[in-house]
Structure formats: C-alpha cells, structure tokens
Design a protein around this motif. Structure first.
Motif, short mmCIF file in Angstrom:
data_model
loop_
_atom_site.label_atom_id
_atom_site.label_comp_id
_atom_site.label_asym_id
_atom_site.label_seq_id
_atom_site.Cartn_x
_atom_site.Cartn_y
_atom_site.Cartn_z
N TYR A 20 0.70 4.06 -2.75
CA TYR A 20 0.38 5.41 -2.33
C TYR A 20 1.54 6.36 -2.60
CZ TYR A 20 -0.93 9.31 0.68
OH TYR A 20 -1.23 10.55 1.15
N ILE A 45 0.84 -1.20 0.00
CA ILE A 45 0.00 0.00 0.00
C ILE A 45 0.88 1.25 0.00
CG2 ILE A 45 -1.62 1.36 1.40
CD1 ILE A 45 -2.88 -1.38 2.22
N TYR A 46 1.94 1.22 0.78
CA TYR A 46 2.86 2.36 0.82
C TYR A 46 3.46 2.61 -0.56
CZ TYR A 46 6.90 5.25 1.88
OH TYR A 46 7.84 6.25 1.87
N HIS A 56 1.79 8.40 -5.80
CA HIS A 56 0.80 9.46 -6.02
C HIS A 56 0.06 9.25 -7.34
CE1 HIS A 56 2.39 11.47 -2.55
NE2 HIS A 56 3.58 11.49 -3.08
#
Length: 162
Positions: A52, A48-49, A55
């Motif tokens: 994310y 997820i990091y 962007h």
C-alpha cells in the motif's frame, strides 16, 4: 536490485531463516490464540503496508501473481501443518515440522521466489518486492499455525478421553 530493496530482501531472508529454524525444532505450542496469530498477522500487515505504501496501481498481472502467491502460501501452509509432528509431554503440547514439513516449506519458497521473478520480468512492481513476499509468508505461517493448533486440540481431546 536497487539499494532500497536490499534491506527488504535481507529482512525477509532473516525472517525466513528464523522461522524455518524455529519450526524444525520442538517448540511448545502456547495455548493462547494470540501466540498463534500474532507473528503471522504482523508479517501480513507489514506486507500489506509495504504494498500500500508504494501507492501502486495494480494491473491484471499484479493481481494474478498476488493471488497465485497467496494461494500457494495457503496450500503449502495447510500441507506443512498437516505433516507437522505434535506431541504431548507432561501436559504440554509440542510441535515441529520435521523433514516432510521442511520439504514443503522449501518447495513453497522456491515457487514463491519464482513468482517474484516472473513479476520482475513482467514489470509488476507489486509482486516483485518484499511486500508481496511478506504477505505470502504471513499467510503461509498463519495457515500452518492454525492447522497445527487444530491438531494439538484434537490430540488434547483424545488424551483427555483415554
């Protein structure tokens, strides 16, 4: 593949090899819930990091491929957890995937890599990278671990009643 994605790919490959090797051999199932959740949740978090951190604006194709990848991961995790072998030895619980579980894991990885390839061909940056694969692998291992833990608890109850 750019130079920046090569380290990600190598990390994912190393994790997959380590996890499969560990799950094919008999391993003690720790009684702590943290031991079942920790590794898979870390993989999900890193995935997820990475998603994310880029962007990215997720388009419809990204969402479809991400959902399909997680759906396949959950189904394969459930199936491989169901076929896993669980044994009680000297009051401790041990498990391994065995050959059927290995077959399910290999099929899952082939499908997941196919989804990554489709994402690459469609130009969906989110699903073609390592973040989506790590999220999917984490979801797979978490589901697998929870099913195996459920089997172990069920076997422990049967053992205590006999």
């Amino acid at each position: 593949m750019s130079f920046g994605t090569l380290p990600n790919a190598l990390v994912v490959i190393a994790i997959v090899i380590a996890v499969i090797a560990r799950r094919l051999s008999w391993s003690e199932l720790e009684n702590s819930d943290a031991d079942v959740w920790r590794g898979p949740l870390i993989l999900c978090g890193v995935g997820i990091y990475q998603l994310y951190g880029k962007h990215l604006q997720l388009g419809p194709a990204d969402l479809v491929l991400l959902v399909a990848g997680v759906g396949v991961a959950l189904a394969a995790g459930y199936a491989s957890g169901r076929v896993a072998q669980v044994q009680r030895r000297a009051g401790k619980v041990f498990f391994r995937l065995g050959i059927p579980g290995l077959g399910i894991m290999v099929a899952y990885l082939v499908i997941r890599l196919g989804l990554a390839g489709a994402g690459h061909l469609l130009g969906t940056a989110a699903t073609a990278g390592g973040g989506a694969l790590m999220l999917s692998l984490g979801a797979n291992l978490l589901t697998q671990s929870l099913v195996i833990q459920g089997k172990a608890h069920h076997e422990a109850e049967e053992y205590s009643h006999s």
